[in-house]
Design a protein around this motif. Structure first.
Motif, PDB file in Angstrom:
ATOM      1  N   ILE A 122       0.900  -0.953   0.354  1.00 44.16           N
ATOM      2  CA  ILE A 122      -0.461   0.263   0.138  1.00 44.16           C
ATOM      3  C   ILE A 122       0.658   1.340   0.031  1.00 44.16           C
ATOM      4  N   LYS A 123       0.996   2.126  -0.614  1.00 44.80           N
ATOM      5  CA  LYS A 123       1.343   3.499  -0.888  1.00 44.80           C
ATOM      6  C   LYS A 123       0.285   4.653  -0.324  1.00 44.80           C
ATOM      7  N   ILE A 124       0.528   5.406   0.424  1.00 40.43           N
ATOM      8  CA  ILE A 124      -0.332   6.285   0.830  1.00 40.43           C
ATOM      9  C   ILE A 124       0.120   7.689   0.109  1.00 40.43           C
ATOM     10  N   PRO A 125      -0.333   8.473  -0.380  1.00 38.78           N
ATOM     11  CA  PRO A 125       0.113  10.027  -1.223  1.00 38.78           C
ATOM     12  C   PRO A 125       0.063  11.134   0.118  1.00 38.78           C
ATOM     13  N   ALA A 126       1.094  11.836  -0.458  1.00 46.00           N
ATOM     14  CA  ALA A 126       1.105  12.639   0.881  1.00 46.00           C
ATOM     15  C   ALA A 126      -0.059  13.667   1.266  1.00 46.00           C
ATOM     16  N   THR A 127      -1.210  14.059  -0.349  1.00 46.47           N
ATOM     17  CA  THR A 127      -1.975  14.436  -0.207  1.00 46.47           C
ATOM     18  C   THR A 127      -3.429  13.603   0.364  1.00 46.47           C
ATOM     19  N   VAL A 128      -3.392  12.434   1.607  1.00 48.73           N
ATOM     20  CA  VAL A 128      -4.647  11.975   1.804  1.00 48.73           C
ATOM     21  C   VAL A 128      -4.856  11.533   3.304  1.00 48.73           C
ATOM     22  N   VAL A 129      -5.613  12.529   4.060  1.00 56.19           N
ATOM     23  CA  VAL A 129      -5.524  12.803   4.890  1.00 56.19           C
ATOM     24  C   VAL A 129      -6.831  11.950   5.774  1.00 56.19           C
ATOM     25  N   ASP A 130      -6.243  11.410   6.837  1.00 55.08           N
ATOM     26  CA  ASP A 130      -7.032  10.882   7.454  1.00 55.08           C
ATOM     27  C   ASP A 130      -8.693   9.743   7.262  1.00 55.08           C
TER      28      ASP A 130
END
Length: 235
Positions: free
Chosen positions: A202-210
């Protein structure tokens, strides 16, 4: 007017009629058709106006659903009229074909998948489709509940950055699914959205919040989680 609440027949080709005893059939309730292993095709007649979310549950041999020009979908939980909110059908792993007239003002079928008319909500994708890689069109913002549920062939999904919501159980039971990208504008990944898949990374982008529930990937063999530098919420 009549609302269909329950079907107890054993026909292979089921037709929801336009009238019963002179009264018009106007709507179909949630879970109206349950545990129908014999059913292979389902046709909803013209004149039916409202189809509740998840109106079919567990029809493992259902191959084809035909929708009328007159009908839209509504959320049974709120009773308010929507187009493709809270899912379409459940546990229909053989579904291959969804038909709807181009004249329908609420719904559209594109490349086999059912969308709202504006093509911003992907309502359902046939669980029996053998396509291994699906690229969701730019402009889609919502993947509805149970949209890809039980598809055993899908290995890769490519989300456009326009997707902001991947709803509950959206890819539940997609056992072959190995590769996804979390869109950079994603605001919500529902519980069990990727439950029971084969996703390992899983890769979570910097822009994904909560956006992510702890149960979103339950039952999947996740080995690594990467968070893009600069994310203010995850690490």
């Amino acid at each position: 007017d009549i609302t269909i609440h329950s079907y107890i027949g054993h026909e292979e080709n089921v037709v929801i009629p336009a009238e019963i005893n002179g009264r018009k059939v106007k709507s179909i309730a949630q879970y109206a058709i349950q545990y129908s292993p014999e059913m292979k095709t389902l046709t909803i007649s013209e004149g039916v106006e409202k189809i509740a979310s998840l109106f079919v549950n567990w029809a493992p041999n259902l191959v084809k659903v035909s929708l009328p020009t007159s009908a839209g979908l509504y959320s049974a939980s709120s009773g308010s009229f929507h187009t493709g909110i809270s899912g379409f059908i459940q546990q229909c792993e053989s579904l291959e074909v969804i038909e709807v007239s181009k004249e329908n003002p609420y719904l559209a079928v594109v490349d086999g998948a059912l969308y709202d008319k504006s093509l911003t909500t992907l309502i359902t994708y046939p669980a029996g489709s053998k396509t291994e890689c699906v690229k969701i069109p730019e402009g889609v913002t919502t993947i509805s509940s149970d949209a890809f549920e039980c598809n055993q062939y899908l290995k890769k999904v490519v989300f456009p950055d326009s997707v902001v919501e991947i709803d509950y159980w959206a890819f539940n039971g997609c056992s072959a699914l190995e590769e996804i990208n979390i869109p950079k504008n994603c605001k919500f990944i529902g519980q069990f959205a990727f439950c029971g898949t084969s996703i390992k990374h899983i890769k979570i982008p910097a822009t994904v919040v909560d956006a992510i529930f702890g149960e979103s990937f339950m039952g999947s063999p996740v080995e690594t989680i990467e968070v893009e530098e600069g994310n203010p919420y995850y690490r």
